[in-house]
Structures are given as C-alpha cells and as structure tokens.
Motif scaffolding. Structure first.
Motif, mmCIF file in Angstrom:
data_model
loop_
_atom_site.group_PDB
_atom_site.id
_atom_site.type_symbol
_atom_site.label_atom_id
_atom_site.label_comp_id
_atom_site.label_asym_id
_atom_site.label_seq_id
_atom_site.Cartn_x
_atom_site.Cartn_y
_atom_site.Cartn_z
ATOM 1 N N MET A 24 -3.683 8.383 2.104
ATOM 2 C CA MET A 24 -2.558 7.446 2.072
ATOM 3 C C MET A 24 -2.930 6.087 2.652
ATOM 4 S SD MET A 24 0.919 9.630 2.922
ATOM 5 C CE MET A 24 1.058 8.782 4.439
ATOM 6 N N TYR A 25 -3.721 6.077 3.726
ATOM 7 C CA TYR A 25 -4.063 4.825 4.406
ATOM 8 C C TYR A 25 -5.435 4.285 4.009
ATOM 9 C CZ TYR A 25 0.036 5.360 7.318
ATOM 10 O OH TYR A 25 1.321 5.472 7.764
ATOM 11 N N GLY A 42 -11.993 3.186 9.189
ATOM 12 C CA GLY A 42 -11.580 2.236 8.168
ATOM 13 C C GLY A 42 -11.169 0.929 8.823
ATOM 14 N N GLU A 43 -10.359 0.153 8.119
ATOM 15 C CA GLU A 43 -9.832 -1.079 8.693
ATOM 16 C C GLU A 43 -9.072 -0.742 9.972
ATOM 17 O OE1 GLU A 43 -10.118 -4.300 7.630
ATOM 18 O OE2 GLU A 43 -11.473 -3.599 6.072
ATOM 19 N N LEU A 49 -2.829 3.275 12.252
ATOM 20 C CA LEU A 49 -1.613 3.875 11.694
ATOM 21 C C LEU A 49 -1.839 5.336 11.300
ATOM 22 C CD1 LEU A 49 -0.253 0.937 9.540
ATOM 23 C CD2 LEU A 49 0.653 1.784 11.691
ATOM 24 N N ALA A 50 -3.020 5.645 10.801
ATOM 25 C CA ALA A 50 -3.312 7.025 10.411
ATOM 26 C C ALA A 50 -3.353 7.912 11.640
ATOM 27 C CB ALA A 50 -4.646 7.071 9.671
#
Length: 50
Positions: A24-25, A42-43, A49-50
C-alpha cells in the motif's frame, strides 16, 4: 561475531499484514531476525506511515 538465535517464533499474520502494508505504501518489508521486528524500507514518510 555470532548472532543469537531467535527465541520467539514469528506469527504468520504479521508477515501477511506487513506485506500488504508495504504494498500500500510502496515500501519494502524486511525481517530483523535478531530483534524479531519488521523493518520498512523506502521514502522516509512512507516508511514512517507503514
């Protein structure tokens, strides 16, 4: 240097859930077997957020 063996067994639902959240992210989900944790790569905002 040796790593200690993992004492706790990983739950299968955590693996499935983290894989879907990573998708999703748009991040990667990696296992840290020594600490027994999932790490999202990741970013910076997406991984947070994940």
């Amino acid at each position: 240097m040796t790593r200690p063996k993992q004492k706790k067994r990983q739950s299968s639902w955590r693996h499935l859930l983290s894989g879907n959240i990573a998708w999703m992210y748009s991040v990667y989900s990696v296992n840290d077997y020594c600490a027994g944790e999932k790490i999202f790569i990741g970013e910076s905002l997406d991984a947070f957020l994940a």
